[in-house]
Design a protein around this motif. Structure first.
Motif, PDB file in Angstrom:
ATOM      1  N   ALA A 163       7.985   4.496   5.892  1.00 32.24           N
ATOM      2  CA  ALA A 163       7.223   5.933   5.647  1.00 32.24           C
ATOM      3  C   ALA A 163       6.707   6.035   4.561  1.00 32.24           C
ATOM      4  O   ALA A 163       5.406   6.445   4.292  1.00 32.24           O
ATOM      5  CB  ALA A 163       8.443   7.116   5.898  1.00 32.24           C
ATOM      6  N   ALA A 164       7.250   5.388   3.323  1.00 35.15           N
ATOM      7  CA  ALA A 164       6.481   5.720   2.046  1.00 35.15           C
ATOM      8  C   ALA A 164       5.431   4.996   1.799  1.00 35.15           C
ATOM      9  O   ALA A 164       4.500   5.416   1.320  1.00 35.15           O
ATOM     10  CB  ALA A 164       7.549   5.311   1.186  1.00 35.15           C
ATOM     11  N   ILE A 165       5.174   3.925   2.633  1.00 34.51           N
ATOM     12  CA  ILE A 165       4.259   2.965   2.442  1.00 34.51           C
ATOM     13  C   ILE A 165       2.841   3.803   2.832  1.00 34.51           C
ATOM     14  O   ILE A 165       1.782   3.609   2.648  1.00 34.51           O
ATOM     15  CB  ILE A 165       4.293   1.822   3.349  1.00 34.51           C
ATOM     16  N   VAL A 166       3.087   4.650   3.983  1.00 32.01           N
ATOM     17  CA  VAL A 166       2.068   5.436   4.635  1.00 32.01           C
ATOM     18  C   VAL A 166       1.932   6.639   4.085  1.00 32.01           C
ATOM     19  O   VAL A 166       0.859   7.173   3.614  1.00 32.01           O
ATOM     20  CB  VAL A 166       2.481   5.741   6.146  1.00 32.01           C
ATOM     21  N   GLU A 167       2.816   7.039   3.684  1.00 29.54           N
ATOM     22  CA  GLU A 167       2.791   8.745   3.035  1.00 29.54           C
ATOM     23  C   GLU A 167       2.522   8.757   1.657  1.00 29.54           C
ATOM     24  O   GLU A 167       1.936   9.942   1.094  1.00 29.54           O
ATOM     25  CB  GLU A 167       4.097   9.623   3.493  1.00 29.54           C
ATOM     26  N   TRP A 168       2.869   7.945   0.911  1.00 28.24           N
ATOM     27  CA  TRP A 168       2.488   7.941  -0.650  1.00 28.24           C
ATOM     28  C   TRP A 168       1.017   7.950  -1.057  1.00 28.24           C
ATOM     29  O   TRP A 168       0.734   8.590  -1.617  1.00 28.24           O
ATOM     30  CB  TRP A 168       3.401   7.136  -1.442  1.00 28.24           C
ATOM     31  N   PRO A 169       0.226   6.984  -0.361  1.00 29.86           N
ATOM     32  CA  PRO A 169      -1.049   6.866  -0.697  1.00 29.86           C
ATOM     33  C   PRO A 169      -1.849   8.159  -0.096  1.00 29.86           C
ATOM     34  O   PRO A 169      -2.583   8.682  -0.740  1.00 29.86           O
ATOM     35  CB  PRO A 169      -1.589   6.012  -0.152  1.00 29.86           C
ATOM     36  N   LEU A 170      -1.339   8.524   1.082  1.00 29.56           N
ATOM     37  CA  LEU A 170      -1.931   9.795   1.924  1.00 29.56           C
ATOM     38  C   LEU A 170      -1.686  10.913   1.154  1.00 29.56           C
ATOM     39  O   LEU A 170      -2.431  11.506   0.653  1.00 29.56           O
ATOM     40  CB  LEU A 170      -1.562  10.064   3.006  1.00 29.56           C
ATOM     41  N   MET A 228       4.452  13.513  -0.109  1.00 27.19           N
ATOM     42  CA  MET A 228       4.896  12.413  -0.930  1.00 27.19           C
ATOM     43  C   MET A 228       6.612  12.482  -1.009  1.00 27.19           C
ATOM     44  O   MET A 228       7.071  11.388  -0.968  1.00 27.19           O
ATOM     45  CB  MET A 228       4.385  12.374  -2.323  1.00 27.19           C
ATOM     46  N   ALA A 229       7.312  13.542  -0.894  1.00 27.50           N
ATOM     47  CA  ALA A 229       8.463  13.735  -0.908  1.00 27.50           C
ATOM     48  C   ALA A 229       9.036  13.532   0.574  1.00 27.50           C
ATOM     49  O   ALA A 229      10.456  13.507   0.747  1.00 27.50           O
ATOM     50  CB  ALA A 229       8.873  15.198  -1.532  1.00 27.50           C
ATOM     51  N   HIS A 230       8.437  13.581   1.459  1.00 23.61           N
ATOM     52  CA  HIS A 230       9.061  13.723   2.876  1.00 23.61           C
ATOM     53  C   HIS A 230       9.733  12.537   2.991  1.00 23.61           C
ATOM     54  O   HIS A 230      10.925  12.738   3.869  1.00 23.61           O
ATOM     55  CB  HIS A 230       7.628  13.532   3.861  1.00 23.61           C
TER      56      HIS A 230
END
Length: 77
Positions: free
Chosen positions: A37-44, A60-62
């Motif tokens: 999830a972090a690979i997708v959500e942090w850049p977004l 980013m905290a999700h």
């Protein structure tokens, strides 16, 4: 000499969800779900942060606040 890449093993002791009071499978799968999830959500989240600070922070905290706890708690062992 070769260096192997291993699967991360996470252990959580002191839990009351099983008689052994230790969890291995749940936290390990939770970590792998967190990483995916972090690979997708942090850049977004970083891109959204440029325009809407609080929304970007929530994105980013999700993985840490929602994904890891839900997946980790889904497995009692």
């Amino acid at each position: 000499m070769t260096a192997g890449i291993g699967i991360p093993i996470c252990v959580q002791c002191g839990t009351r969800s099983n008689p052994c009071r230790c969890k291995v499978f749940g936290p390990t799968v939770g970590f792998l779900a967190f990483a995916a999830a972090a690979i997708v959500e942090w850049p977004l989240g970083a891109m959204v942060y440029c325009f809407k600070h609080m929304k970007g922070r929530r994105i980013m905290a999700h993985p840490a606040t929602v994904v890891y706890p839900r997946v980790s708690n889904a497995f009692p062992i």
